[in-house]
Design a protein around this motif. Sequence first.
Motif, short mmCIF file in Angstrom:
data_model
loop_
_atom_site.label_atom_id
_atom_site.label_comp_id
_atom_site.label_asym_id
_atom_site.label_seq_id
_atom_site.Cartn_x
_atom_site.Cartn_y
_atom_site.Cartn_z
N GLU A 98 0.82 -1.21 0.00
CA GLU A 98 0.00 0.00 0.00
C GLU A 98 0.85 1.26 0.00
OE1 GLU A 98 -2.95 0.16 2.99
OE2 GLU A 98 -3.97 -1.68 2.36
N GLU A 99 2.07 1.17 0.48
CA GLU A 99 2.93 2.33 0.53
C GLU A 99 3.22 2.88 -0.86
OE1 GLU A 99 3.90 4.04 3.22
OE2 GLU A 99 2.54 2.67 4.25
N LYS A 102 0.30 5.08 -1.80
CA LYS A 102 0.35 6.28 -0.96
C LYS A 102 1.46 7.21 -1.46
CE LYS A 102 -1.34 4.17 3.32
NZ LYS A 102 -0.99 3.80 4.72
N CYS A 105 0.29 9.03 -4.50
CA CYS A 105 -0.65 10.09 -4.14
C CYS A 105 0.07 11.31 -3.55
CB CYS A 105 -1.70 9.56 -3.15
SG CYS A 105 -2.88 8.39 -3.88
N THR A 161 -1.55 -2.57 -3.98
CA THR A 161 -2.47 -2.15 -2.94
C THR A 161 -3.80 -2.82 -3.15
OG1 THR A 161 -3.40 -0.25 -1.78
CG2 THR A 161 -3.33 -0.11 -4.16
N CYS A 165 -9.00 -0.32 -0.90
CA CYS A 165 -8.35 0.77 -0.17
C CYS A 165 -7.99 1.94 -1.07
CB CYS A 165 -7.07 0.25 0.50
SG CYS A 165 -7.34 -1.04 1.73
N CYS A 166 -7.90 1.70 -2.38
CA CYS A 166 -7.43 2.75 -3.29
C CYS A 166 -8.25 4.04 -3.21
CB CYS A 166 -7.43 2.24 -4.72
SG CYS A 166 -6.06 1.12 -5.08
N LYS A 168 -10.09 5.27 -0.88
CA LYS A 168 -9.92 5.90 0.43
C LYS A 168 -8.56 6.59 0.54
CE LYS A 168 -10.08 4.93 5.40
NZ LYS A 168 -10.29 3.88 6.43
N ILE A 169 -7.53 5.89 0.09
CA ILE A 169 -6.18 6.48 0.11
C ILE A 169 -6.12 7.71 -0.78
CG2 ILE A 169 -3.77 6.10 -0.52
CD1 ILE A 169 -4.16 3.14 0.19
N CYS A 172 -7.78 10.74 0.74
CA CYS A 172 -7.01 11.30 1.85
C CYS A 172 -6.07 12.40 1.36
CB CYS A 172 -6.22 10.21 2.55
SG CYS A 172 -7.20 9.12 3.61
#
Length: 259
Positions: A98-99, A102, A105, A161, A165-166, A168-169, A172
């Motif tokens: 997931e990092e 992130k 993003c 990822t 979750c994509c 939501k990330i 953010c």
Amino acid sequence: MYSNEISSPGRHQCLQYLKTLRKFQNDGLYTVYLGETHISENLITGDISYGVANPKSQSGGLTLIHAGGLRGWVPWQYRVFFQSQELWTSPKTTGANEEAFKELCQVLRKSYGKCTVVIRPKQWVTSPGLKHRNPTDDLSEIPPQEPEVIQNAPSLTIQMTNISCCPKIARCYGHELFCFPPSYPHLSPLESAWSSLKWAIINNRKDFTVTAFPKINDYKCIHLKALIENGIEGVTPYKWKTSFSRVKKWENHYLYSQA
């Protein structure tokens, strides 16, 4: 002969996609296309015998993940995978899957502000049976067609990822994660970028190949990382703008011919 009109089953989905994308653009969000492409072993080495003997095999080669927009490639540490394993990152390796998303993003927010991140449906999950296109195809100029599937093709290893979750990330960081219609790859300028990159590999691989042992002519080494980087750098901002122009023409055609 191809039809330039939107096929009935995908008409509503395509128009909804285009209207939503235009709304995001009018709201000031910079559009970024995030995707992946397969670079086969025979494309890298020039050995076509394996590809001829096994035309449906995708077991060898690399999977490259990168993103770009109207201004060119995103200044992000793109990922390269080799048969399920991350081969290298540029310039460093990150930790959890997931990092990576992130990190992307963060780069987008810092470089462009709020963005619309456009991906293929199910881009970030393993996708069995997905057919990879011919490297010489420029899909930005091919009218819509139904996707083809090759039976028993190997799964892609894009697990950076979790798809759940994509969004939501992305939110953010003020971004919108958005999928384009799966049957309309020509609506993504990435397809043209992948085509240019693969042509660069074909045309320049001899410059990145050396004989490991001079007395053994058939044993050679390829500077693979440098070859891929050269191909990426060859997709210039001018080429991105040209590709975006073609995509914009398709978008306008679909939007205004259906009015």
